[in-house]
Design an enzyme around this catalytic site. Structure first.
Site: not given
Ligand code: NAI
Length: 423
Positions: A275, A298-300
């Site tokens: 990432e 990667h915003i879960g």
């Protein structure tokens, strides 16, 4: 008894300093909570590098960080007053947890605060993929009007396979059932099936049963490369695939092949083996440019609600630990929450986990005529932790003898476990 090699025995009397330092733009609710409890709170919007942190942490009792600040053994050595570290996030890889434990510094994080956010993103993506929204959206922006229903489905009645039935997996299970989905799950641990969810005894059984597969396993090392060519091949034709757990769990080259061949009808991926470090850095992935694939950075767990909850939760853990010695959900110390009794003082004793420590502590108290009102001991790996409530005044000699025990790592005294404010 000699100290364990490498174990620094800190025998300081109760720390009276009550400074907290919160870095990296931690939600203001955290600082508000600590201020209300009587702490002097300094905040900084950014992470500090090791040398800056060494300077900043002197005289600080509580340190709050997020994922951008490394708390190394050098930092800990420069922070003799540090009592606890709050990781205002989920992971604690940025902290040398072993070094913190050896120095008697408690570490807390917020393992559940963004569970709901991840679940909502997963649900929204399941629906979006089933309706082929990524493609429709791209076409509309390119000026193409296509009302075709081909390949679009309701999720009601469809079979969802959840791999990893932990905090996130179970909550997703409940909400997906409320949408009318049939839930199947597979977990390596024995897990209670919620609602009408069906447990699969093997991964293959799950993959062959469902039309949508979503991964929610943890980041243990053995999950590296867990889902690859063989697992994609077992999925039913035209299935959907989601990964919102860890990037290294999935073989993205294999996923690309299965999307290009049409075997997998769509995918939503939030986490990647590599990432980018910072905002604006190029995102490189084998999955770029594929149809009906949702890629998110990667915003879960990244919602304002989750950030607020993390701020409240971790600040609460730090404050409780300072005021009462409670270690519930601590990352590194044995977990204890001794209810406040009638005692006027609480001794908080972290020690090496060897036989006979409780008897030795009580012998010191008895020798000085100090009566125990309440007591709780827990051990975890090489550490033992005992909270002792006493009502009588005690002499400095009591503390001196407890300090002098070879097994003592850290001793704090709290005037009353009921007190909300730090001593
Ligand atoms: P958890 O620890 O509560 O649940 C994980 C479950 O996976 C456990 O029940 C465990 O037994 C099971 N498991 C582990 N390896 C397995 C395997 N090989 N096969 C089947 N089951 C397996 O974790 P939680 O809180 O539900 O989080 C799940 C994942 O989501 C973690 O990897 C976490 O890092 C990630 N996560 C991602 C976020 C994001 O922003 N995308 C935010 C929050 C968490």
């Amino acid at each position: 008894m000699p100290s364990a090699p490498g174990l620094i025995v800190r025998k300081a009397h109760i720390l009276v300093t009550t400074r907290a330092l919160l870095l990296e733009n931690i939600h203001p609710d955290a600082s508000a909570r600590l201020v209300k409890m009587g702490y002097q709170v300094d905040t900084l919007p950014r992470a500090l590098d090791e040398n800056e942190l060494i300077e900043a942490v002197r005289g600080v009792s509580l340190l709050g960080i997020r994922s951008g600040t490394q708390v190394t053994a050098r930092v800990l050595d420069a922070a003799p007053d540090l009592v606890a570290i709050g990781a205002f996030c989920i992971g604690v890889n940025q902290i040398d947890v072993a070094a913190a434990s050896e120095r008697g510094v408690a570490v807390f994080n917020a393992p559940f605060s963004n569970t709901r956010s991840v679940v909502e993103l997963a649900l929204s993506e399941i629906i979006a993929l089933a309706r082929r929204l990524p493609e429709k959206n791209t076409q509309m922006h390119a000026g193409h009007w296509d009302k075709s229903a081909a390949g679009s489905h309701e999720v009601r009645g469809r079979k969802l396979g959840i791999i990893g039935y932990g905090n996130i997996g179970t909550q997703l299970s409940v909400l997906a059932e409320n949408l009318g989905m049939s839930v199947y799950f597979y977990d390596i641990a024995d897990k209670l099936a919620l609602g009408n969810a069906r447990r699969c005894s093997t991964l293959a059984e799950l993959l062959e049963s469902v039309e949508t597969v979503t991964l929610h396993v943890d980041g243990r090392d053995s999950n590296r490369g867990f889902f690859g060519e063989a697992e994609f091949a077992l999925m039913r034709p035209r299935s959907l695939f989601l990964n919102l757990c860890r990037g290294f769990v999935v073989d993205h080259a294999a996923l690309r092949r299965h999307i290009e061949s049409g075997h997998i009808a769509g995918a939503a991926i939030d986490v990647f083996p590599e990432e980018p470090k910072g905002k604006g850095d190029e995102f490189v992935s084998a999955l770029r440019g594929l149809p009906n694939v949702i890629l998110t950075p990667h915003i879960g767990g990244s919602t304002e609600e989750a950030q607020q909850d993390i701020g409240e939760f971790v600040a609460g853990k730090l404050a409780d630990y300072m005021a009462s010695g409670a270690t519930s959900l601590s990352v590194n110390l044995p977990e204890i929450a001794l209810p406040a009794g009638s005692g006027t003082h609480r001794l908080v004793h972290l020690h090496r986990n060897v036989p006979g420590v409780l008897a030795a502590v009580n012998r010191v108290l008895a020798d000085h005529g100090v009566n125990v009102e309440g007591q709780l001991l827990r051990t975890r790996d090489e550490f033992g932790y005992v909270l002792t409530d006493i009502s009588s005044e005690y002499s400095e000699a009591v503390l001196a003898e407890l300090h002098a025990m070879d097994v003592t790592i850290r001793l704090r005294t709290l005037r009353s476990p009921l007190r909300a404010h730090p001593e």
